[in-house]
Design a protein around this motif. Sequence first.
Motif, PDB file in Angstrom:
ATOM      1  N   LEU A 111       0.961  -1.292  -0.090  1.00  0.00           N
ATOM      2  CA  LEU A 111       0.099  -0.183  -0.168  1.00  0.00           C
ATOM      3  C   LEU A 111       0.790   1.226   0.018  1.00  0.00           C
ATOM      4  CD1 LEU A 111      -2.950  -1.058   2.484  1.00  0.00           C
ATOM      5  CD2 LEU A 111      -2.731  -0.865  -0.145  1.00  0.00           C
ATOM      6  N   VAL A 112       1.907   1.280   0.755  1.00  0.00           N
ATOM      7  CA  VAL A 112       2.758   2.335   0.850  1.00  0.00           C
ATOM      8  C   VAL A 112       3.368   2.697  -0.481  1.00  0.00           C
ATOM      9  CG1 VAL A 112       4.886   3.460   1.784  1.00  0.00           C
ATOM     10  CG2 VAL A 112       3.241   2.329   3.319  1.00  0.00           C
ATOM     11  N   GLY A 113       3.603   1.445  -1.348  1.00  0.00           N
ATOM     12  CA  GLY A 113       4.383   1.637  -2.477  1.00  0.00           C
ATOM     13  C   GLY A 113       3.464   1.977  -3.824  1.00  0.00           C
ATOM     14  N   HIS A 114       2.008   1.927  -3.298  1.00  0.00           N
ATOM     15  CA  HIS A 114       1.139   2.262  -4.293  1.00  0.00           C
ATOM     16  C   HIS A 114       0.125   3.397  -4.111  1.00  0.00           C
ATOM     17  CE1 HIS A 114       2.454  -1.802  -5.546  1.00  0.00           C
ATOM     18  NE2 HIS A 114       1.972  -1.287  -6.830  1.00  0.00           N
ATOM     19  N   HIS A 115       0.205   4.243  -3.144  1.00  0.00           N
ATOM     20  CA  HIS A 115      -0.675   5.266  -2.544  1.00  0.00           C
ATOM     21  C   HIS A 115      -0.768   6.195  -3.504  1.00  0.00           C
ATOM     22  CE1 HIS A 115       2.762   7.338  -0.770  1.00  0.00           C
ATOM     23  NE2 HIS A 115       1.965   8.272  -0.686  1.00  0.00           N
ATOM     24  N   HIS A 116      -0.097   6.408  -4.557  1.00  0.00           N
ATOM     25  CA  HIS A 116      -0.537   7.257  -5.719  1.00  0.00           C
ATOM     26  C   HIS A 116      -0.836   6.742  -6.950  1.00  0.00           C
ATOM     27  CE1 HIS A 116       0.564  11.214  -3.626  1.00  0.00           C
ATOM     28  NE2 HIS A 116       1.626  10.422  -3.011  1.00  0.00           N
ATOM     29  N   THR A 117      -0.968   5.303  -6.827  1.00  0.00           N
ATOM     30  CA  THR A 117      -1.372   4.775  -8.281  1.00  0.00           C
ATOM     31  C   THR A 117      -2.774   4.377  -8.199  1.00  0.00           C
ATOM     32  OG1 THR A 117       0.930   3.452  -8.048  1.00  0.00           O
ATOM     33  CG2 THR A 117      -1.062   2.553  -9.529  1.00  0.00           C
ATOM     34  N   LEU A 118      -3.563   4.817  -8.970  1.00  0.00           N
ATOM     35  CA  LEU A 118      -4.890   5.061  -8.853  1.00  0.00           C
ATOM     36  C   LEU A 118      -5.676   3.883  -9.578  1.00  0.00           C
ATOM     37  CD1 LEU A 118      -5.560   8.634  -9.472  1.00  0.00           C
ATOM     38  CD2 LEU A 118      -5.246   7.540  -7.347  1.00  0.00           C
ATOM     39  N   THR A 119      -4.680   3.023 -10.516  1.00  0.00           N
ATOM     40  CA  THR A 119      -5.286   1.889 -11.195  1.00  0.00           C
ATOM     41  C   THR A 119      -4.949   0.572 -10.444  1.00  0.00           C
ATOM     42  OG1 THR A 119      -3.179   1.809 -12.439  1.00  0.00           O
ATOM     43  CG2 THR A 119      -4.902   3.123 -13.215  1.00  0.00           C
ATOM     44  N   GLY A 120      -5.603  -0.627 -10.857  1.00  0.00           N
ATOM     45  CA  GLY A 120      -5.338  -1.676 -10.114  1.00  0.00           C
ATOM     46  C   GLY A 120      -5.863  -1.837  -8.609  1.00  0.00           C
ATOM     47  N   VAL A 121      -6.548  -0.998  -8.267  1.00  0.00           N
ATOM     48  CA  VAL A 121      -6.886  -0.867  -6.643  1.00  0.00           C
ATOM     49  C   VAL A 121      -7.714  -2.436  -6.467  1.00  0.00           C
ATOM     50  CG1 VAL A 121      -8.238  -0.076  -4.897  1.00  0.00           C
ATOM     51  CG2 VAL A 121      -7.199   1.341  -6.787  1.00  0.00           C
ATOM     52  N   ASP A 122      -6.650  -3.269  -5.684  1.00  0.00           N
ATOM     53  CA  ASP A 122      -7.368  -4.403  -5.368  1.00  0.00           C
ATOM     54  C   ASP A 122      -7.818  -4.708  -4.256  1.00  0.00           C
ATOM     55  OD1 ASP A 122      -4.821  -4.289  -3.794  1.00  0.00           O
ATOM     56  OD2 ASP A 122      -3.859  -6.135  -4.653  1.00  0.00           O
ATOM     57  N   GLY A 123      -8.215  -3.891  -3.263  1.00  0.00           N
ATOM     58  CA  GLY A 123      -8.666  -4.198  -1.968  1.00  0.00           C
ATOM     59  C   GLY A 123      -9.322  -2.763  -1.353  1.00  0.00           C
ATOM     60  N   ASP A 181      -8.791  -1.912   1.826  1.00  0.00           N
ATOM     61  CA  ASP A 181      -7.773  -1.039   2.453  1.00  0.00           C
ATOM     62  C   ASP A 181      -7.005  -0.196   1.477  1.00  0.00           C
ATOM     63  OD1 ASP A 181      -6.445  -3.400   0.815  1.00  0.00           O
ATOM     64  OD2 ASP A 181      -5.360  -4.045   2.585  1.00  0.00           O
ATOM     65  N   TYR A 182      -6.684  -0.470   0.278  1.00  0.00           N
ATOM     66  CA  TYR A 182      -6.243   0.226  -0.863  1.00  0.00           C
ATOM     67  C   TYR A 182      -6.935   1.470  -1.194  1.00  0.00           C
ATOM     68  CZ  TYR A 182      -3.587   0.925  -5.202  1.00  0.00           C
ATOM     69  OH  TYR A 182      -2.674   1.220  -6.371  1.00  0.00           O
ATOM     70  N   ARG A 183      -8.359   1.090  -1.381  1.00  0.00           N
ATOM     71  CA  ARG A 183      -9.243   2.324  -1.722  1.00  0.00           C
ATOM     72  C   ARG A 183      -9.374   3.323  -0.785  1.00  0.00           C
ATOM     73  NH1 ARG A 183     -10.681   4.212  -6.058  1.00  0.00           N
ATOM     74  NH2 ARG A 183     -10.816   1.793  -6.944  1.00  0.00           N
ATOM     75  N   ILE A 184      -9.342   2.856   0.671  1.00  0.00           N
ATOM     76  CA  ILE A 184      -9.632   3.647   1.858  1.00  0.00           C
ATOM     77  C   ILE A 184      -8.349   4.587   1.905  1.00  0.00           C
ATOM     78  CG2 ILE A 184      -9.714   3.815   4.282  1.00  0.00           C
ATOM     79  CD1 ILE A 184     -11.437   1.259   4.017  1.00  0.00           C
ATOM     80  N   LEU A 185      -7.321   3.966   1.568  1.00  0.00           N
ATOM     81  CA  LEU A 185      -5.855   4.789   1.888  1.00  0.00           C
ATOM     82  C   LEU A 185      -5.757   5.981   0.525  1.00  0.00           C
ATOM     83  CD1 LEU A 185      -3.213   5.515   3.045  1.00  0.00           C
ATOM     84  CD2 LEU A 185      -2.298   3.717   1.489  1.00  0.00           C
ATOM     85  N   LEU A 186      -6.417   5.554  -0.603  1.00  0.00           N
ATOM     86  CA  LEU A 186      -6.478   6.774  -1.637  1.00  0.00           C
ATOM     87  C   LEU A 186      -7.531   7.817  -1.245  1.00  0.00           C
ATOM     88  CD1 LEU A 186      -6.455   4.513  -4.815  1.00  0.00           C
ATOM     89  CD2 LEU A 186      -4.848   5.632  -4.002  1.00  0.00           C
ATOM     90  N   GLU A 187      -8.546   7.325  -0.697  1.00  0.00           N
ATOM     91  CA  GLU A 187      -9.686   8.198  -0.305  1.00  0.00           C
ATOM     92  C   GLU A 187      -9.280   9.068   0.746  1.00  0.00           C
ATOM     93  OE1 GLU A 187     -13.434   6.332   0.413  1.00  0.00           O
ATOM     94  OE2 GLU A 187     -13.519   5.511  -1.795  1.00  0.00           O
ATOM     95  N   ALA A 188      -8.561   8.672   1.974  1.00  0.00           N
ATOM     96  CA  ALA A 188      -8.125   9.267   3.069  1.00  0.00           C
ATOM     97  C   ALA A 188      -6.916  10.400   2.646  1.00  0.00           C
ATOM     98  CB  ALA A 188      -7.665   8.277   4.080  1.00  0.00           C
ATOM     99  N   ASP A 189      -6.162   9.872   1.689  1.00  0.00           N
ATOM    100  CA  ASP A 189      -4.948  10.747   1.482  1.00  0.00           C
ATOM    101  C   ASP A 189      -5.521  11.857   0.565  1.00  0.00           C
ATOM    102  OD1 ASP A 189      -1.951  11.585   1.451  1.00  0.00           O
ATOM    103  OD2 ASP A 189      -1.911  10.196  -0.457  1.00  0.00           O
ATOM    104  N   TYR A 190      -6.366  11.630  -0.596  1.00  0.00           N
ATOM    105  CA  TYR A 190      -6.905  12.604  -1.092  1.00  0.00           C
ATOM    106  C   TYR A 190      -7.553  13.648  -0.464  1.00  0.00           C
ATOM    107  CZ  TYR A 190      -9.265  15.285  -4.860  1.00  0.00           C
ATOM    108  OH  TYR A 190      -9.540  16.469  -5.656  1.00  0.00           O
ATOM    109  N   LEU A 191      -8.516  13.266   0.613  1.00  0.00           N
ATOM    110  CA  LEU A 191      -9.118  14.288   1.428  1.00  0.00           C
ATOM    111  C   LEU A 191      -8.327  15.202   2.082  1.00  0.00           C
ATOM    112  CD1 LEU A 191     -11.945  11.769   3.389  1.00  0.00           C
ATOM    113  CD2 LEU A 191     -12.514  13.760   1.525  1.00  0.00           C
ATOM    114  N   VAL A 192      -7.133  14.862   2.443  1.00  0.00           N
ATOM    115  CA  VAL A 192      -6.171  15.934   3.062  1.00  0.00           C
ATOM    116  C   VAL A 192      -5.256  16.542   2.125  1.00  0.00           C
ATOM    117  CG1 VAL A 192      -4.069  15.798   4.547  1.00  0.00           C
ATOM    118  CG2 VAL A 192      -6.021  14.070   5.153  1.00  0.00           C
ATOM    119  N   ASN A 193      -5.008  15.822   1.014  1.00  0.00           N
ATOM    120  CA  ASN A 193      -4.235  16.427   0.051  1.00  0.00           C
ATOM    121  C   ASN A 193      -5.062  17.803  -0.879  1.00  0.00           C
ATOM    122  OD1 ASN A 193      -1.926  15.167   0.227  1.00  0.00           O
ATOM    123  ND2 ASN A 193      -2.264  13.627  -1.221  1.00  0.00           N
ATOM    124  N   ALA A 194      -6.334  17.459  -0.794  1.00  0.00           N
ATOM    125  CA  ALA A 194      -7.331  18.423  -1.512  1.00  0.00           C
ATOM    126  C   ALA A 194      -7.182  19.552  -0.760  1.00  0.00           C
ATOM    127  CB  ALA A 194      -8.707  18.013  -1.627  1.00  0.00           C
TER     128      ALA A 194
END
Length: 163
Positions: A102-114, A116-129
Amino acid sequence: MNVSEIMVKMIGYSNGNHHDINHLMKVYAYAKTIAECENVTPDEQKTVEIAAILHDIACPLCREKYGHADGKHQEIEGVRLAREFLQDAGLTEEMTDRVVFLVGHHHTLTGVDGIDYRILLEADYLVNADEAGYSEENIRNAKKMIFRTTTGIGLLEAIYGVR
């Protein structure tokens, strides 16, 4: 090590960088909240929380090595750093491998396979925005492209007023 102990260790690792510490705390809070509201399994909850804590572990190294901390460099450098960081954390090999992935893919928006991956992307985006002042158009596009959980979508709409 429990999640709180990992948090304390990561705060120490951040070497007093208030931005990095505040960022990881905010991403962690959103990730924890989304995961709890989405009723993930206990292992998924722990995995996503630890990944949220460690997701930007490579930022200090990247700033020093490259002069910036872009997403691709964070992903590349973060894999080794996260694995080393978790070496004595007492996690199962499977959980360590997943957090490192997950650390190695937290900026990769393709191939989301779980979830946990989806939640990390969403949480990081909420803060980055917020931190980067993303435009309304960017946020609307992210809602279509990144957000899939009911909780993440609800938070995005509530925080940024997008429907």
